[in-house]
Design an enzyme around this catalytic site. Structure first.
Site, PDB file in Angstrom:
ATOM      1  N   SER A  33       8.541  41.319  -0.733  1.00  0.00           N
ATOM      2  CA  SER A  33       7.088  41.257  -0.546  1.00  0.00           C
ATOM      3  C   SER A  33       6.682  40.849   0.871  1.00  0.00           C
ATOM      4  CB  SER A  33       6.476  40.277  -1.547  1.00  0.00           C
ATOM      5  OG  SER A  33       7.073  38.997  -1.431  1.00  0.00           O
ATOM      6  N   GLY A  70       9.093  41.558  -5.090  1.00  0.00           N
ATOM      7  CA  GLY A  70       9.931  41.109  -6.187  1.00  0.00           C
ATOM      8  C   GLY A  70      11.396  41.480  -6.057  1.00  0.00           C
ATOM      9  N   ASN A 100      13.741  36.061  -3.054  1.00  0.00           N
ATOM     10  CA  ASN A 100      13.533  36.090  -4.504  1.00  0.00           C
ATOM     11  C   ASN A 100      14.768  35.596  -5.256  1.00  0.00           C
ATOM     12  OD1 ASN A 100      10.802  37.078  -4.784  1.00  0.00           O
ATOM     13  ND2 ASN A 100      11.555  38.998  -3.933  1.00  0.00           N
ATOM     14  N   ASP A 181      -0.984  31.107  -2.431  1.00  0.00           N
ATOM     15  CA  ASP A 181       0.273  30.816  -3.124  1.00  0.00           C
ATOM     16  C   ASP A 181       1.235  29.986  -2.265  1.00  0.00           C
ATOM     17  OD1 ASP A 181       1.324  32.608  -1.262  1.00  0.00           O
ATOM     18  OD2 ASP A 181       1.779  34.173  -2.735  1.00  0.00           O
ATOM     19  N   HIS A 184       3.261  33.548   0.846  1.00  0.00           N
ATOM     20  CA  HIS A 184       3.068  34.760   1.633  1.00  0.00           C
ATOM     21  C   HIS A 184       2.077  34.534   2.780  1.00  0.00           C
ATOM     22  CE1 HIS A 184       4.517  36.213  -2.310  1.00  0.00           C
ATOM     23  NE2 HIS A 184       5.192  37.063  -1.561  1.00  0.00           N
TER      24      HIS A 184
END
Length: 208
Positions: A33, A70, A100, A181, A184
């Protein structure tokens, strides 16, 4: 009178001048991502902003966004051949995978093995690589962090790749450059990441 408005995918962004003259350099940004541009408009994602930065430096670069949100190292390894295709190999691959794996607490040995295999495949095709390093989150514990953090410098050295020690260095502990979040980057954060990493990418590009 109003000026005519240019429409369509070929219209450059205001700060993206046409590609400089010279041989085109093709770069594939293979990652998760952080390359895909999670939470951002497509044109704000790292690969396109890197492309713009390289073009401003006079490099006729095309940066292909092969980021999939992801994706783990296993996912990246599984789609490597499809991503590269059957045609000529790219001039450079920039690799950002592993985050991830860490967030899911996957075994360090598994992450290392996947990245080792991925870099080995690229080496076999004589593709130059920039490894974008990642650091484990503090809550993963010291033992996990020690093993995970060592993967990227170790494998970059083994395979002769250029290493960026920590892709998120420019936005780490900078909430103003992070999405809510706290993982990012914002669009401004992406620009900071590009500023921090573009020299390493330029150094890795083949000459001539």
């Amino acid at each position: 009178p109003e000026k005519a408005v240019t429409t369509g995918a070929q219209a450059p962004l205001p700060d993206m001048p046409p590609a400089p003259q010279g041989r085109q350099v093709r770069i594939v940004a293979l990652g998760d991502s952080l390359f895909a541009g999670y939470g951002l408009r497509p044109e704000e994602a790292y690969p396109l902003r890197l492309q713009a930065a390289l073009r401003r430096k006079g490099i006729n670069a095309e940066v292909v966004n092969a980021g999939v949100s992801g994706d783990t190292t296993a996912d990246g390894l599984a789609r490597l051949d499809f991503t590269l295709g059957a045609g000529p190999a790219p001039d450079l691959v920039i690799l950002s995978l592993g985050g991830n794996d860490m967030l899911r607490g996957l075994p360090v040995a598994q992450t290392r093995a996947n990245l080792d295999a991925l870099l080995g495949k690229l080496a076999a095709r004589h593709v130059k690589v920039v490894v974008m390093g990642m650091l484990a989150a503090p809550n993963m514990g010291a033992d996990y962090a020690r093993g995970f953090n060592a993967i990227f410098p170790d494998l970059a050295k083994k395979h002769g790749a250029v290493l960026v020690p920590f892709l998120l260095k420019a936005v780490y502990q900078r909430p103003d450059l992070q999405l809510p979040d706290h993982i990012h980057p914002t669009a401004q954060g992406v620009e900071a990441m590009v500023d921090d990493t573009k020299d390493a990418v330029m150094a890795a590009l083949p000459h001539g």
